[in-house]
Design an enzyme around this catalytic site. Sequence first.
Site, PDB file in Angstrom:
ATOM      1  N   CYS A 146     -35.436   1.645  18.269  1.00  0.00           N
ATOM      2  CA  CYS A 146     -34.439   1.590  19.343  1.00  0.00           C
ATOM      3  C   CYS A 146     -33.578   2.846  19.360  1.00  0.00           C
ATOM      4  O   CYS A 146     -33.361   3.443  20.402  1.00  0.00           O
ATOM      5  CB  CYS A 146     -33.569   0.348  19.202  1.00  0.00           C
ATOM      6  SG  CYS A 146     -34.489  -1.149  19.653  1.00  0.00           S
ATOM      7  N   HIS A 147     -33.066   3.241  18.175  1.00  0.00           N
ATOM      8  CA  HIS A 147     -32.013   4.261  18.178  1.00  0.00           C
ATOM      9  C   HIS A 147     -32.502   5.710  18.093  1.00  0.00           C
ATOM     10  O   HIS A 147     -31.717   6.633  18.265  1.00  0.00           O
ATOM     11  CB  HIS A 147     -30.999   3.954  17.081  1.00  0.00           C
ATOM     12  CG  HIS A 147     -30.239   2.691  17.360  1.00  0.00           C
ATOM     13  ND1 HIS A 147     -29.455   2.536  18.474  1.00  0.00           N
ATOM     14  CD2 HIS A 147     -30.177   1.503  16.686  1.00  0.00           C
ATOM     15  CE1 HIS A 147     -28.915   1.320  18.478  1.00  0.00           C
ATOM     16  NE2 HIS A 147     -29.346   0.673  17.409  1.00  0.00           N
TER      17      HIS A 147
ATOM     18  N   CYS B 195       0.860  -1.193   0.000  1.00  0.00           N
ATOM     19  CA  CYS B 195       0.000   0.000   0.000  1.00  0.00           C
ATOM     20  C   CYS B 195       0.893   1.238   0.000  1.00  0.00           C
ATOM     21  O   CYS B 195       0.636   2.209  -0.715  1.00  0.00           O
ATOM     22  CB  CYS B 195      -0.897   0.033   1.238  1.00  0.00           C
ATOM     23  SG  CYS B 195      -1.668  -1.522   1.710  1.00  0.00           S
TER      24      CYS B 195
ATOM     25  N   CYS C 298      -8.443  -1.957  -3.851  1.00  0.00           N
ATOM     26  CA  CYS C 298      -7.012  -1.776  -4.099  1.00  0.00           C
ATOM     27  C   CYS C 298      -6.267  -3.100  -4.045  1.00  0.00           C
ATOM     28  O   CYS C 298      -5.344  -3.330  -4.833  1.00  0.00           O
ATOM     29  CB  CYS C 298      -6.408  -0.797  -3.088  1.00  0.00           C
ATOM     30  SG  CYS C 298      -6.510   0.929  -3.644  1.00  0.00           S
TER      31      CYS C 298
ATOM     32  N   CYS D  55       2.330   2.958  -3.216  1.00  0.00           N
ATOM     33  CA  CYS D  55       1.511   3.928  -3.946  1.00  0.00           C
ATOM     34  C   CYS D  55       1.064   5.099  -3.088  1.00  0.00           C
ATOM     35  O   CYS D  55       1.004   6.230  -3.549  1.00  0.00           O
ATOM     36  CB  CYS D  55       0.278   3.249  -4.533  1.00  0.00           C
ATOM     37  SG  CYS D  55       0.670   2.092  -5.856  1.00  0.00           S
TER      38      CYS D  55
ATOM     39  N   CYS E 186     -34.915   0.023  13.079  1.00  0.00           N
ATOM     40  CA  CYS E 186     -33.763   0.681  13.709  1.00  0.00           C
ATOM     41  C   CYS E 186     -34.241   1.887  14.526  1.00  0.00           C
ATOM     42  O   CYS E 186     -33.791   2.106  15.651  1.00  0.00           O
ATOM     43  CB  CYS E 186     -32.792   1.181  12.649  1.00  0.00           C
ATOM     44  SG  CYS E 186     -32.430   0.039  11.304  1.00  0.00           S
TER      45      CYS E 186
ATOM     46  N   CYS F  69     -27.461  -6.276  15.149  1.00  0.00           N
ATOM     47  CA  CYS F  69     -28.764  -5.640  15.390  1.00  0.00           C
ATOM     48  C   CYS F  69     -29.882  -6.383  14.665  1.00  0.00           C
ATOM     49  O   CYS F  69     -30.974  -6.524  15.197  1.00  0.00           O
ATOM     50  CB  CYS F  69     -28.734  -4.165  15.000  1.00  0.00           C
ATOM     51  SG  CYS F  69     -27.854  -3.142  16.222  1.00  0.00           S
TER      52      CYS F  69
END
Length: 254
Positions: A173-174, A70, A108, A73, A170, A215
Amino acid sequence: MARALRVALALLFSIPAWAEGPQPPRSGIEFQSADVRAMQADDFANPATLWVDRGAALWKSPRGERNVSCAACHGDAEKSMKGVAARYPAYVESLGRVADVEQRINACVVDNQKAPALPWESQDLLSLSAYVAKQSRGMPVAVRIDTAASDFERGRRIYFERQGQLNLACTHCHDASWGRTIYAERVSQGQPVDWPAYRLEWQAVGSLERRLRACYFGVRAEMPPFGARDLVALELYLANRAQGLASMAPGVRR
Ligand code: HEC
Ligand code: HEC
């Protein structure tokens, strides 16, 4: 009176037009116990540091048919990867779709290193994503939704859709229950910051996708497979809901 009005207006306009969810957004770490908060705050106590160190070593290791690292580059990750994770999920031109950080890294690995994709939740992928995410520590989430409109809408739709045997979305609860205790856990606002994170329950670092799948499992719904468009769309919706909130990845959670 005039002052109160000015304050009210200032508050109103300080909330950007795209803001959704609880304002101001609060990081999940605020809902964790004091010992978990202390672990996240101290790199020596945070078990995820092991993954970060491993990620730093992998960053410099040549891989694949091209035998390039990595670093070959991207150079110094502390510079080149600064702020990158804060912008993901994002539309990636070369993939022609929205990708999260793990998928961007794998693009990549496959295209630039010419190596097989790193499996989901493998130590290599988690280490690299923890290392990349760490370079955005303290930086506010800043995703773009204009280049990913249909995935954003998809994520928003799923967020409000009832799921599983418990028939909960979702949002139940959130948004409706944050701060309350469910299954002996204090429910947070479901913000996506600090991920990947070390979960004591897993005894390991896991991705945000793994957290979201947990979840789904919690409401007895079928879990989308890792990398599913639905999960990435949800991550994008959550990131937009968290705009401006700083990520302290890799975090620690119960
Ligand atoms: C039955 C309640 C419930 C439902 C429904 C639910 N979650 Fe969660 N979620 C939890 C609990 C409990 C946790 C762990 C404690 C916390 O951080 O809130 C959690 C954690 C999270 C976290 C990690 C927050 C952090 O800071 O570590 C995210 C993100 C999240 N949920 C998103 C979602 C999404 C997206 C959905 C819908 C697909 C969903 N949740 C549905 C209860 C729920
Ligand atoms: C042969 C060169 C090359 C190699 C090797 C390489 N990359 Fe990349 N990478 C690129 C190019 C080109 C881009 C796209 C440029 C851009 O969008 O800024 C990119 C983009 C990225 C991005 C997104 C950057 C952004 O600003 O959105 C991440 C993250 C990334 N690479 C991580 C990695 C990791 C981790 C490795 C090693 C496993 C790696 N890359 C190996 C060339 C490479």
